[in-house]
Write a protein that holds these residues in place. Structure first.
Motif, PDB file in Angstrom:
ATOM      1  N   SER A  79       0.828  -1.212   0.000  1.00 35.75           N
ATOM      2  CA  SER A  79       0.000   0.000   0.000  1.00 35.75           C
ATOM      3  C   SER A  79       0.860   1.258   0.000  1.00 35.75           C
ATOM      4  O   SER A  79       0.479   2.289  -0.549  1.00 35.75           O
ATOM      5  N   ILE A  80       2.030   1.186   0.634  1.00 34.01           N
ATOM      6  CA  ILE A  80       2.915   2.344   0.677  1.00 34.01           C
ATOM      7  C   ILE A  80       3.330   2.762  -0.734  1.00 34.01           C
ATOM      8  O   ILE A  80       3.433   3.937  -1.055  1.00 34.01           O
ATOM      9  N   ASP A  84      -1.144   7.944  -3.368  1.00 38.32           N
ATOM     10  CA  ASP A  84      -0.679   9.309  -3.629  1.00 38.32           C
ATOM     11  C   ASP A  84       0.006   9.924  -2.412  1.00 38.32           C
ATOM     12  O   ASP A  84       0.911  10.751  -2.543  1.00 38.32           O
ATOM     13  N   ALA A  85      -0.450   9.553  -1.234  1.00 39.82           N
ATOM     14  CA  ALA A  85       0.130  10.052   0.008  1.00 39.82           C
ATOM     15  C   ALA A  85      -0.113   9.018   1.103  1.00 39.82           C
ATOM     16  O   ALA A  85      -0.921   8.098   0.936  1.00 39.82           O
ATOM     17  N   ILE A  86       0.594   9.182   2.195  1.00 36.44           N
ATOM     18  CA  ILE A  86       0.534   8.200   3.288  1.00 36.44           C
ATOM     19  C   ILE A  86       0.204   8.908   4.596  1.00 36.44           C
ATOM     20  O   ILE A  86       0.791   9.947   4.916  1.00 36.44           O
ATOM     21  N   MET A  87      -0.740   8.345   5.332  1.00 34.91           N
ATOM     22  CA  MET A  87      -0.964   8.763   6.711  1.00 34.91           C
ATOM     23  C   MET A  87      -0.216   7.800   7.627  1.00 34.91           C
ATOM     24  O   MET A  87      -0.455   6.589   7.588  1.00 34.91           O
ATOM     25  N   ALA A 110       9.893   5.175   0.458  1.00 28.98           N
ATOM     26  CA  ALA A 110       8.685   5.262  -0.369  1.00 28.98           C
ATOM     27  C   ALA A 110       8.653   6.497  -1.258  1.00 28.98           C
ATOM     28  O   ALA A 110       8.025   6.493  -2.319  1.00 28.98           O
ATOM     29  N   ASN A 111       9.305   7.572  -0.828  1.00 27.70           N
ATOM     30  CA  ASN A 111       9.325   8.818  -1.602  1.00 27.70           C
ATOM     31  C   ASN A 111       7.908   9.337  -1.890  1.00 27.70           C
ATOM     32  O   ASN A 111       7.568   9.668  -3.022  1.00 27.70           O
ATOM     33  N   LYS A 112       7.076   9.371  -0.846  1.00 33.82           N
ATOM     34  CA  LYS A 112       5.699   9.866  -0.942  1.00 33.82           C
ATOM     35  C   LYS A 112       5.483  10.935   0.136  1.00 33.82           C
ATOM     36  O   LYS A 112       6.157  10.916   1.175  1.00 33.82           O
ATOM     37  N   PRO A 113       4.539  11.843  -0.067  1.00 35.42           N
ATOM     38  CA  PRO A 113       4.193  12.753   1.028  1.00 35.42           C
ATOM     39  C   PRO A 113       3.657  11.963   2.218  1.00 35.42           C
ATOM     40  O   PRO A 113       2.840  11.051   2.042  1.00 35.42           O
ATOM     41  N   VAL A 114       4.106  12.285   3.394  1.00 34.11           N
ATOM     42  CA  VAL A 114       3.676  11.569   4.603  1.00 34.11           C
ATOM     43  C   VAL A 114       3.048  12.558   5.582  1.00 34.11           C
ATOM     44  O   VAL A 114       3.671  13.552   5.961  1.00 34.11           O
ATOM     45  N   ILE A 115       1.798  12.270   5.959  1.00 30.94           N
ATOM     46  CA  ILE A 115       1.080  13.076   6.948  1.00 30.94           C
ATOM     47  C   ILE A 115       1.135  12.329   8.279  1.00 30.94           C
ATOM     48  O   ILE A 115       0.675  11.190   8.367  1.00 30.94           O
ATOM     49  N   LEU A 116       1.701  12.953   9.285  1.00 26.58           N
ATOM     50  CA  LEU A 116       1.716  12.350  10.615  1.00 26.58           C
ATOM     51  C   LEU A 116       0.372  12.619  11.279  1.00 26.58           C
ATOM     52  O   LEU A 116      -0.034  13.770  11.436  1.00 26.58           O
ATOM     53  N   VAL A 117      -0.334  11.560  11.643  1.00 24.69           N
ATOM     54  CA  VAL A 117      -1.614  11.677  12.343  1.00 24.69           C
ATOM     55  C   VAL A 117      -1.422  11.143  13.758  1.00 24.69           C
ATOM     56  O   VAL A 117      -1.156   9.951  13.947  1.00 24.69           O
ATOM     57  N   ILE A 118      -1.524  12.035  14.713  1.00 25.83           N
ATOM     58  CA  ILE A 118      -1.365  11.645  16.115  1.00 25.83           C
ATOM     59  C   ILE A 118      -2.750  11.359  16.672  1.00 25.83           C
ATOM     60  O   ILE A 118      -3.565  12.277  16.854  1.00 25.83           O
ATOM     61  N   LEU A 139      12.389  13.170  13.704  1.00 26.46           N
ATOM     62  CA  LEU A 139      12.691  11.889  13.051  1.00 26.46           C
ATOM     63  C   LEU A 139      12.443  11.894  11.547  1.00 26.46           C
ATOM     64  O   LEU A 139      13.024  11.091  10.824  1.00 26.46           O
ATOM     65  N   TYR A 140      11.550  12.813  11.081  1.00 30.72           N
ATOM     66  CA  TYR A 140      11.149  12.762   9.672  1.00 30.72           C
ATOM     67  C   TYR A 140      10.526  14.099   9.255  1.00 30.72           C
ATOM     68  O   TYR A 140       9.784  14.702  10.052  1.00 30.72           O
ATOM     69  N   PRO A 141      10.772  14.566   8.024  1.00 34.59           N
ATOM     70  CA  PRO A 141      10.164  15.830   7.563  1.00 34.59           C
ATOM     71  C   PRO A 141       8.732  15.619   7.064  1.00 34.59           C
ATOM     72  O   PRO A 141       8.477  15.541   5.855  1.00 34.59           O
ATOM     73  N   PHE A 142       7.802  15.494   7.979  1.00 39.48           N
ATOM     74  CA  PHE A 142       6.408  15.227   7.606  1.00 39.48           C
ATOM     75  C   PHE A 142       5.823  16.396   6.813  1.00 39.48           C
ATOM     76  O   PHE A 142       6.087  17.563   7.114  1.00 39.48           O
ATOM     77  N   SER A 143       4.995  16.073   5.823  1.00 35.54           N
ATOM     78  CA  SER A 143       4.362  17.102   5.005  1.00 35.54           C
ATOM     79  C   SER A 143       3.319  17.875   5.803  1.00 35.54           C
ATOM     80  O   SER A 143       3.122  19.067   5.590  1.00 35.54           O
ATOM     81  N   ASP A 144       2.624  17.186   6.692  1.00 38.54           N
ATOM     82  CA  ASP A 144       1.636  17.802   7.582  1.00 38.54           C
ATOM     83  C   ASP A 144       1.581  16.984   8.860  1.00 38.54           C
ATOM     84  O   ASP A 144       1.913  15.787   8.863  1.00 38.54           O
ATOM     85  N   ILE A 145       1.145  17.628   9.927  1.00 36.89           N
ATOM     86  CA  ILE A 145       0.934  16.935  11.207  1.00 36.89           C
ATOM     87  C   ILE A 145      -0.462  17.293  11.702  1.00 36.89           C
ATOM     88  O   ILE A 145      -0.786  18.482  11.853  1.00 36.89           O
TER      89      ILE A 145
END
Length: 250
Positions: A79-80, A84-87, A110-118, A139-145
């Motif tokens: 799935s990764i 288009d993007a990963i939560m 994966a080279n995909k945008p990653v949104i950190l969902v807490i 730890l990681y340059p998340f696209s959004d949190i």
């Protein structure tokens, strides 16, 4: 109309299935406090007037100690690479662990945008949330949190609006009345398995598979036959229970 596929990854038991259900607004994925509840790539479909978000709920990524674990990890890795993007879902009430760092290393590949969902922000104090965010930002340059409570649906609408920014297509994958790509029979079998997981002890759930054998409509009611398959007689006795008591409860 904007559309796209968003994958969910995270350790077992962080609330991925609950989040999918909250976003879609219907029960798409079964929920249990047992790890590795989700065995399949399940797509939940969110629709509104201007977008369609296809959510790919994956098995929790973990260090496998059996063949089922290996299979579940492979499903999650698939799935990764195909969204288009990963939560990346993490629990607010737990420290950053080795499992989270392991997943982050996979996300780097994966080279995909990653949104950190807490998730589970209802379980901690507001002042502790910033500390949690900062511990992951290092730890990681998340696209959004985005902090949420999937169970209480806190901030889920905000998350939906954030996800819309990552939709890359202009086509509708599914009709508006679709909320999952899975068949009715699959959903019935999963709901029976959910009851088994929530009513039985640790040794039972991962040795059980449910298969719908027939669905027949009689007037205003359905008669459904589901076969529960186990891998040894001792589990069969547990699932049936004394005078069929467990089976009746399921």
């Amino acid at each position: 109309m904007k559309s796209g596929l968003i994958g969910l990854v995270g350790r077992p038991n962080v609330g991925k299935s609950t989040l999918v259900n909250s976003i879609v607004g219907k029960k798409v994925a079964i929920v249990s406090n047992k790890p590795q509840t989700t065995r399949n790539l399940i797509q939940g479909i969110y629709n509104d007037d201007d977008s369609q978000i296809v959510l790919v709920d994956t098995p929790g990524i973990h260090k496998p100690n059996h063949k089922l674990g290996d299979y579940l990890n492979k499903e999650a890795y698939y799935s990764i690479n195909d969204v288009d993007a990963i939560m990346f879902l993490v629990p607010a009430n737990e420290e950053v662990g080795g499992g989270d760092k392991f997943i982050i290393e996979k996300l780097k590949e994966a080279n995909k945008p990653v949104i950190l969902v807490i998730n589970k922000i209802d379980t901690i104090k507001k002042e502790d949330l910033m500390n949690k965010i900062n511990s992951y930002k290092d730890l990681y340059p998340f696209s959004d949190i985005v902090p949420v409570s999937a169970l209480k649906k806190d901030n889920v609408k905000t998350l939906i609006n954030v996800l819309k920014n990552y939709l890359t297509d202009n086509i509708k994958y599914y009709e508006d009345d679709y909320y999952t790509n899975k068949s009715t029979n699959f959903m019935i079998a999963e709901m029976v398995r959910e009851k088994i997981m929530n009513l039985t002890h640790e040794e039972v759930p991962h040795s059980v598979t449910c298969i719908v054998e027939s669905v027949e409509k009689h007037n205003n009611a359905f008669e459904i036959s589901v076969c529960i398959i186990v891998d040894r007689d001792s589990l069969k006795r547990i699932l049936i229970g004394k005078q069929g008591s467990m089976l009746k409860e399921i």
